[in-house]
Design an enzyme around this catalytic site. Structure first.
Site, PDB file in Angstrom:
ATOM      1  N   SER A  21       0.835  -1.212   0.000  1.00 24.53           N
ATOM      2  CA  SER A  21       0.000   0.000   0.000  1.00 24.53           C
ATOM      3  C   SER A  21       0.867   1.258   0.000  1.00 24.53           C
ATOM      4  CB  SER A  21      -0.889   0.010   1.248  1.00 24.53           C
ATOM      5  OG  SER A  21      -1.538   1.261   1.346  1.00 24.53           O
TER       6      SER A  21
ATOM      7  N   THR B 221      -9.164  -1.565   2.096  1.00 31.88           N
ATOM      8  CA  THR B 221      -8.886  -1.958   0.725  1.00 31.88           C
ATOM      9  C   THR B 221      -9.163  -3.442   0.523  1.00 31.88           C
ATOM     10  OG1 THR B 221      -7.294  -1.790  -1.081  1.00 31.88           O
ATOM     11  CG2 THR B 221      -6.372  -2.177   1.107  1.00 31.88           C
TER      12      THR B 221
ATOM     13  N   LYS C 115     -13.579  -4.240   1.303  1.00 27.90           N
ATOM     14  CA  LYS C 115     -14.428  -3.060   1.080  1.00 27.90           C
ATOM     15  C   LYS C 115     -15.923  -3.340   1.212  1.00 27.90           C
ATOM     16  CE  LYS C 115     -11.435  -0.374  -1.984  1.00 27.90           C
ATOM     17  NZ  LYS C 115     -11.437   0.463  -3.193  1.00 27.90           N
TER      18      LYS C 115
ATOM     19  N   ASP D 207     -13.538   7.136  -3.285  1.00 29.57           N
ATOM     20  CA  ASP D 207     -13.082   6.910  -4.667  1.00 29.57           C
ATOM     21  C   ASP D 207     -13.836   7.811  -5.644  1.00 29.57           C
ATOM     22  OD1 ASP D 207     -11.216   5.012  -4.047  1.00 29.57           O
ATOM     23  OD2 ASP D 207     -12.560   3.317  -4.378  1.00 29.57           O
TER      24      ASP D 207
ATOM     25  N   GLY E  30     -15.539  -1.143 -17.764  1.00 30.24           N
ATOM     26  CA  GLY E  30     -15.566  -1.904 -16.522  1.00 30.24           C
ATOM     27  C   GLY E  30     -16.879  -1.728 -15.791  1.00 30.24           C
ATOM     28  N   ALA E  31     -17.144  -2.658 -14.867  1.00 32.75           N
ATOM     29  CA  ALA E  31     -18.387  -2.601 -14.105  1.00 32.75           C
ATOM     30  C   ALA E  31     -18.183  -3.086 -12.667  1.00 32.75           C
ATOM     31  CB  ALA E  31     -19.466  -3.429 -14.797  1.00 32.75           C
TER      32      ALA E  31
ATOM     33  N   GLY F  56     -16.167  -2.256  -8.720  1.00 31.70           N
ATOM     34  CA  GLY F  56     -16.307  -1.197  -7.723  1.00 31.70           C
ATOM     35  C   GLY F  56     -15.800   0.156  -8.209  1.00 31.70           C
TER      36      GLY F  56
ATOM     37  N   ARG G  72     -16.875  -6.507 -20.289  1.00 27.83           N
ATOM     38  CA  ARG G  72     -16.786  -7.883 -20.812  1.00 27.83           C
ATOM     39  C   ARG G  72     -18.071  -8.651 -20.515  1.00 27.83           C
ATOM     40  NH1 ARG G  72     -11.966 -11.202 -18.195  1.00 27.83           N
ATOM     41  NH2 ARG G  72     -13.189 -10.664 -16.347  1.00 27.83           N
ATOM     42  N   THR G  73     -18.524  -8.557 -19.265  1.00 26.93           N
ATOM     43  CA  THR G  73     -19.767  -9.228 -18.880  1.00 26.93           C
ATOM     44  C   THR G  73     -20.888  -8.196 -18.904  1.00 26.93           C
ATOM     45  OG1 THR G  73     -18.370 -10.523 -17.379  1.00 26.93           O
ATOM     46  CG2 THR G  73     -20.757 -10.773 -17.126  1.00 26.93           C
TER      47      THR G  73
ATOM     48  N   TYR H  93      -2.307   3.305 -12.138  1.00 28.73           N
ATOM     49  CA  TYR H  93      -1.195   4.265 -11.971  1.00 28.73           C
ATOM     50  C   TYR H  93       0.169   3.568 -11.932  1.00 28.73           C
ATOM     51  CZ  TYR H  93      -1.996   2.779  -7.203  1.00 28.73           C
ATOM     52  OH  TYR H  93      -2.196   2.003  -6.077  1.00 28.73           O
TER      53      TYR H  93
HETATM   54  P1  ATR Z   1     -12.717  -3.308  -8.877  1.00 24.27           P
HETATM   55  O1  ATR Z   1     -13.541  -3.356  -7.618  1.00 24.27           O
HETATM   56  O2  ATR Z   1     -11.286  -2.942  -8.659  1.00 24.27           O
HETATM   57  O3  ATR Z   1     -13.339  -2.481  -9.945  1.00 24.27           O
HETATM   58  P2  ATR Z   1     -13.680  -5.881  -9.799  1.00 24.27           P
HETATM   59  O4  ATR Z   1     -14.939  -5.709  -9.065  1.00 24.27           O
HETATM   60  O5  ATR Z   1     -12.990  -7.201  -9.754  1.00 24.27           O
HETATM   61  O6  ATR Z   1     -12.582  -4.814  -9.383  1.00 24.27           O
HETATM   62  O7  ATR Z   1     -13.980  -5.499 -11.344  1.00 24.27           O
HETATM   63  C1  ATR Z   1     -13.038  -5.683 -12.316  1.00 24.27           C
HETATM   64  C2  ATR Z   1     -13.556  -5.134 -13.645  1.00 24.27           C
HETATM   65  O8  ATR Z   1     -12.527  -5.329 -14.612  1.00 24.27           O
HETATM   66  C3  ATR Z   1     -14.770  -5.839 -14.195  1.00 24.27           C
HETATM   67  O9  ATR Z   1     -15.499  -4.925 -14.961  1.00 24.27           O
HETATM   68  C4  ATR Z   1     -14.143  -6.918 -15.076  1.00 24.27           C
HETATM   69  O10 ATR Z   1     -14.978  -7.382 -16.109  1.00 24.27           O
HETATM   70  P3  ATR Z   1     -16.086  -8.524 -15.794  1.00 24.27           P
HETATM   71  O11 ATR Z   1     -17.221  -7.828 -15.120  1.00 24.27           O
HETATM   72  O12 ATR Z   1     -16.426  -9.061 -17.127  1.00 24.27           O
HETATM   73  O13 ATR Z   1     -15.406  -9.541 -14.909  1.00 24.27           O
HETATM   74  C5  ATR Z   1     -12.997  -6.150 -15.659  1.00 24.27           C
HETATM   75  N1  ATR Z   1     -11.905  -7.003 -16.096  1.00 24.27           N
HETATM   76  C6  ATR Z   1     -10.925  -7.520 -15.325  1.00 24.27           C
HETATM   77  N2  ATR Z   1     -10.059  -8.241 -16.069  1.00 24.27           N
HETATM   78  C7  ATR Z   1     -10.496  -8.162 -17.356  1.00 24.27           C
HETATM   79  C8  ATR Z   1     -10.019  -8.660 -18.603  1.00 24.27           C
HETATM   80  N3  ATR Z   1      -8.907  -9.390 -18.675  1.00 24.27           N
HETATM   81  N4  ATR Z   1     -10.718  -8.367 -19.710  1.00 24.27           N
HETATM   82  C9  ATR Z   1     -11.834  -7.620 -19.645  1.00 24.27           C
HETATM   83  N5  ATR Z   1     -12.334  -7.113 -18.501  1.00 24.27           N
HETATM   84  C10 ATR Z   1     -11.670  -7.370 -17.372  1.00 24.27           C
END
Ligand code: ATR
Length: 271
Positions: free
Chosen positions: A14, A62, A66, A99, A123-124, A126, A147-148, A213
Site C-alpha cells: 500500500s 482496501t 471493502k 473513490d 468496466g463494471a 467497484g 466484458r460481462t 497508476y
Molecule cells: P474493482 O472493484 O477494482 O473495480 P472488480 O470488481 O474485480 O474490481 O472489477 C473488475 C472489472 O474489470 C470488471 O469490470 C471486469 O470485467 P467482468 O465484469 O467481465 O469480470 C474487468 N476485467 C478484469 N479483467 C479483465 C479482462 N482481462 N478483460 C476484460 N475485462 C476485465
C-alpha cells in the site's frame, strides 16, 4: 497519538502510509500516524472492534474488505450506492467511499469538463461504480462497456442512473469527451494489456483517463498518445481519494502536492 491506517490482505504494498505520513509531517502534525494493518478476511469484524478500542480514529479499507466491512459501520449514501466502503471514521462509526470524489476532484484538477458530454466507462466493478456514480451526478451521458454485459446492466439498475450499456464499436462511433478505464487491465505486471481493441481507433478528441497508476503510462495510454489523444493516469485519483479521507479524519486541508511527491518518490524507488 492519533492513529489512522489502512486494512487489507495483503497490505504490504500500500502506498497510503507514505502519502499520509508525508502530509502529517509537512503540516507538523506530529501527533498523527498512519499505519498499515494486515487483516485476514475471517477476522474483519473482530479487527474493526479491536482497532477502534485501541484508539484508531479511522481507517482506509482496501481489497478484499471493502464490502465486508459494510454491515459493521453506518454506510453513507455514496458507499451504499457504490456498494463498498473505503474510509471509516470510528468517532461516529460511519463508512464512506472517497473513490468517487477522488476521481471527480481529479477530473476538475485536470480541467476535464464532462457535464452534458458523452463518456465511456470501461468496466463494471467497484471502481467503475464510483466513476459512473460521479459522472452521472454531474450530468454526463455515461456509456458502459464491460466484458460481462449483465454486470453493467446490474450496475445501472443498482445505482439508478441514466446510463447505457454498449459494445466498443457502438461507443466508438459516437462523439465522446472522455474514456475511463475503471478496470485493472494494464496494471503491472501485465503492462502490455489494454482493454481497448488494438484495431479500433479511439474516438477523436476523447481524453483517455486510466485509473491504473502502475505503470505511469499504460498500454492504453500509449495507444491513445500514438493517436494524438490527451491522456491522464490514475495517480491523481489515488491522491485525491486519500486527501478526502485525510480531511475527514483531521478536519485539516490536505497538502495535495506533498502527497503527490510522496507517491512519486515511492513509485520511483520500486516495490
Ligand atoms: P474493482 O472493484 O477494482 O473495480 P472488480 O470488481 O474485480 O474490481 O472489477 C473488475 C472489472 O474489470 C470488471 O469490470 C471486469 O470485467 P467482468 O465484469 O467481465 O469480470 C474487468 N476485467 C478484469 N479483467 C479483465 C479482462 N482481462 N478483460 C476484460 N475485462 C476485465
Amino acid at each position: 497519538m492519533n492513529k489512522v491506517g489502512a486494512i487489507g490482505w495483503p497490505i504490504e504494498h500500500s502506498l497510503s502510509p507514505a502519502m499520509h505520513n508525508a502530509a502529517f509531517q509537512a503540516l507538523g502534525m506530529n501527533d498523527w500516524f498512519y499505519d498499515k494493518i494486515a487483516i485476514p478476511p475471517d477476522i474483519v469484524k473482530l479487527s474493526l472492534r479491536e482497532l477502534r478500542d485501541h484508539g484508531y480514529i479511522g481507517l482506509n479499507v482496501t481489497v478484499p474488505h471493502k464490502q465486508a466491512v459494510m454491515p459493521f459501520v453506518k454506510a453513507d449514501a455514496i458507499a451504499k450506492a457504490i456498494g463498498a466502503v473505503n474510509t471509516i471514521d470510528f468517532r461516529n462509526n460511519t463508512g464512506t467511499n472517497t473513490d468517487c470524489s477522488g476521481f471527480m476532484d481529479d477530473l476538475v484538477a485536470n480541467g476535464i469538463h464532462i457535464s452534458g458530454e458523452a463518456v465511456i466507462v470501461l468496466g463494471a466493478g467497484g471502481a467503475a461504480r464510483a466513476a459512473v456514480y460521479g459522472l452521472s451526478g454531474v450530468g454526463a451521458k455515461v456509456m458502459i462497456v464491460n466484458r460481462t454485459r449483465q454486470r453493467a446492466e446490474d450496475l445501472i439498475a443498482d445505482l439508478q442512473v441514466n446510463a447505457s450499456v454498449m459494445t466498443y464499436e457502438e461507443a466508438a462511433a459516437l462523439p465522446v469527451a472522455l474514456i475511463v478505464n475503471a478496470t485493472s487491465v494494464g496494471l503491472e505486471p501485465k503492462i502490455h494489456e489494454s482493454l481497448w481493441p488494438e484495431d479500433l481507433p479511439l474516438p477523436k478528441d476523447a481524453v483517455i483517463y486510466d485509473m491504473v497508476y502502475r505503470p505511469a503510462r499504460t498500454r492504453l495510454m500509449q495507444m491513445a498518445e500514438g493517436q494524438g489523444s490527451r491522456v491522464v493516469g490514475g495517480l491523481g485519483m489515488l491522491v485525491r481519494q486519500g486527501a478526502a479521507a485525510f480531511k475527514l479524519w483531521t478536519g485539516v486541508e490536505p497538502p495535495v502536492e506533498v502527497m503527490f511527491s510522496a507517491l512519486y518518490e515511492k513509485l520511483s524507488s520500486g516495490p
